[in-house]
Design an enzyme around this catalytic site. Sequence first.
Site, PDB file in Angstrom:
ATOM      1  N   GLU A 190       0.813  -1.224   0.000  1.00  0.00           N
ATOM      2  CA  GLU A 190       0.000   0.000   0.000  1.00  0.00           C
ATOM      3  C   GLU A 190       0.842   1.268   0.000  1.00  0.00           C
ATOM      4  O   GLU A 190       0.467   2.275  -0.601  1.00  0.00           O
ATOM      5  CB  GLU A 190      -0.959   0.011   1.198  1.00  0.00           C
ATOM      6  CG  GLU A 190      -2.204  -0.842   1.013  1.00  0.00           C
ATOM      7  CD  GLU A 190      -1.974  -2.311   1.294  1.00  0.00           C
ATOM      8  OE1 GLU A 190      -0.864  -2.662   1.754  1.00  0.00           O
ATOM      9  OE2 GLU A 190      -2.898  -3.114   1.063  1.00  0.00           O
ATOM     10  N   HIS A 206     -11.250  -5.410   9.457  1.00  0.00           N
ATOM     11  CA  HIS A 206     -11.842  -5.047   8.161  1.00  0.00           C
ATOM     12  C   HIS A 206     -13.066  -4.138   8.272  1.00  0.00           C
ATOM     13  O   HIS A 206     -13.644  -3.784   7.257  1.00  0.00           O
ATOM     14  CB  HIS A 206     -12.228  -6.312   7.381  1.00  0.00           C
ATOM     15  CG  HIS A 206     -11.045  -7.050   6.827  1.00  0.00           C
ATOM     16  ND1 HIS A 206     -11.108  -8.357   6.430  1.00  0.00           N
ATOM     17  CD2 HIS A 206      -9.782  -6.656   6.601  1.00  0.00           C
ATOM     18  CE1 HIS A 206      -9.912  -8.748   5.993  1.00  0.00           C
ATOM     19  NE2 HIS A 206      -9.093  -7.731   6.096  1.00  0.00           N
TER      20      HIS A 206
END
Lengths: 350, 340
Positions: B67, B136
């Site tokens: 990322e 998440h």
Amino acid sequence: MNMPDKNFYSNRGEMALDRETLLQMQRRMLRIRHFDERASKMVKRGQIPGTVHTSIGQEAQVVGACMALGDGDYMSGNHRSHGHPIGKGSPLGPLMAELVGKGTGVCGGKGGSLHLADFAVGSLGESGIVGSSIPIATGAALSAKVLGNGRVSLAFFGDGAANQGCLYEAMNLAGSWDLPVIFLCENNQYALSTPAHTVTSGVIAERAAGFGIAGVRVEDGQDVLAVYDATRTAVERARRGEGPTLIEVVTYRFHEHSEGLRLGTDYRDAAEKEAWLERDPIVLFRQHLVADGVATDAELDALEAEVIAEVDEAVAFTDASPFPDPSVAFADLYTEPTPLRVAATLRGAS
Amino acid sequence: MAVMSYLGAIGAAQREAMEADERVVIIGEDVEANVYGTTGAGKSRKDKGDFLEMFGSNRIRNTPISEEVIVGAAAGAAMTGLRPIVDLSYSSFLYMAMDQFVNQVAKNRYMFGGQASMPVVFRSAMFYGLNTGAHHSDRPYPMFMNVPGLKIMVPASPSDAKGLLRTAVDLDDPVLTFEACPLWGLKEEVSEEEYRIPFGVGRVAREGSDVTIVAISSAVPESVAAAEALQAEGISAEVIDPRTLVPLDVDLILGSVARTGRLVVADPAHRTCGAAAEISAIVAEEAFDSLRAPIVRVATPDTQIPFSPALEKQLYPSRDGIAAAVRRVLGARPLIDAGV
């Protein structure tokens, strides 16, 4: 993915350069030296606010790399980065004005010493966060690849940044996509006071092998031609579509980590320091130019006098420039001015 | 017009943007295989083809799971001529790239005195309410509201998702989109023509006169449902969806509160320093004279998100919790303490 045959080491190549280019190298090294020496004095006199990191001693490493790039090529810098835009050809006035925080500064007084950028010469900005601009240079290489414009990108970072994870994410991505990017580690052997070899496992340049990209170690980073040759080879590889290169240049900073920093401990060995001071890149290259008959001592004296005059002019330009209007603090956040709901309280009027 | 799902509308906007401008590229994990249905002509790869076939591997690129460099490279590419759309999949993954978001994406235009343009969109989805557990389920838009230089969109309907995303790609500033997975299946009639919804312009999702409910993301349909239920009690609630949090349509909110005199803010993010906190503070500072009752926030309590459905579901703003908050600002004794 292009797999290089093997990693290569380079101490000095023999690329033929014309007289004009050789003298331009010396001129740009001198610009960095005199610009940074003047900045150092101005910090001590309180004329430059904040903190300043000079490139004094590392001029060959900076200029050798910058001059191997083309005018349209990109680069990103780090906290020790006055030399990078100078090496790429930026005029000195707006750089000096930026250090002082004047409105005519190259970033309008918003960046300062730690955030110089001059997009006109491909300088996409310095980063005060160690390693943080490496992905930016990688992205500039991605745009060059997608747009097919033939440009190359170079990330300058130090031996400290060589241990940031983003470098390895970037090397992997650039290797996977064959991006035209050069990762150039300016190994001045100390991350502030920490000797690089005490916190670095193995040889930085050899890390390239793990990513299947080219790696090169320039052992004598005080030799501008050695740096130039290594970088030029990497630039040509990149432009041919052969992907990224990691270059490690071994060099030394002559000043303290930052100007005005006083540490109680002498973390650099006196004999080591003395030996490196003997290897002043500007003196070495001058000797080379004279010995090879490229220029006479008188011509090189004249060149240096011109550079000193340029720095004087940059300081005069800075002195004559106004500080920015306070309202400038609220500009440039977004493309279009966005109303900020703070003005009244900031001015104590609420 | 065509019936589109929330995800389908996002896919349509991406396809339009890719067709409209060759500088638009899509990079991210698993974008080539159209895993989420937003990088293809239809929901599945077999259905009319995917973006890889349509636009080629130069403009649609699978990334490694990295990322930090994905975000930084997208920024560098945006500064040098591309207009990337980055698919970061889960919103919790943004933290892996926090330095790039905060120190490069948000600051480069400003600290370089306007030299840099940053036309890049970072898409991510908030998988809350779906039993995905603590890693998440985050709704992290308030953290990024705290970073000047970023623009933030939180679409709550398919039409808004499509129109806002087209604007986001056109903007020369960095945009973070926080998409609500609980709304993925939501369907409505959406124009197949190109249209754009400006940033900083909220939407009145339901008109009313007794109380203003400012609702964010999945709290919008919950608030509309609450308002419909309250109608039976003779309470007229106005529901405002700001659609973008940066910039925020402050005038729409203040104008509504000036008429109703009461404010409830429904926000699926955490309570402390959440979007609701900022909206409440603005109204308290600038419309205190209009208020006839204290502001009430309906937000997720400051706890982590548990896995079990028996534990998770109670935490987010629900129609019942929002309705209870409305009754409270209207002076009724609280029937339940719904965590408001």
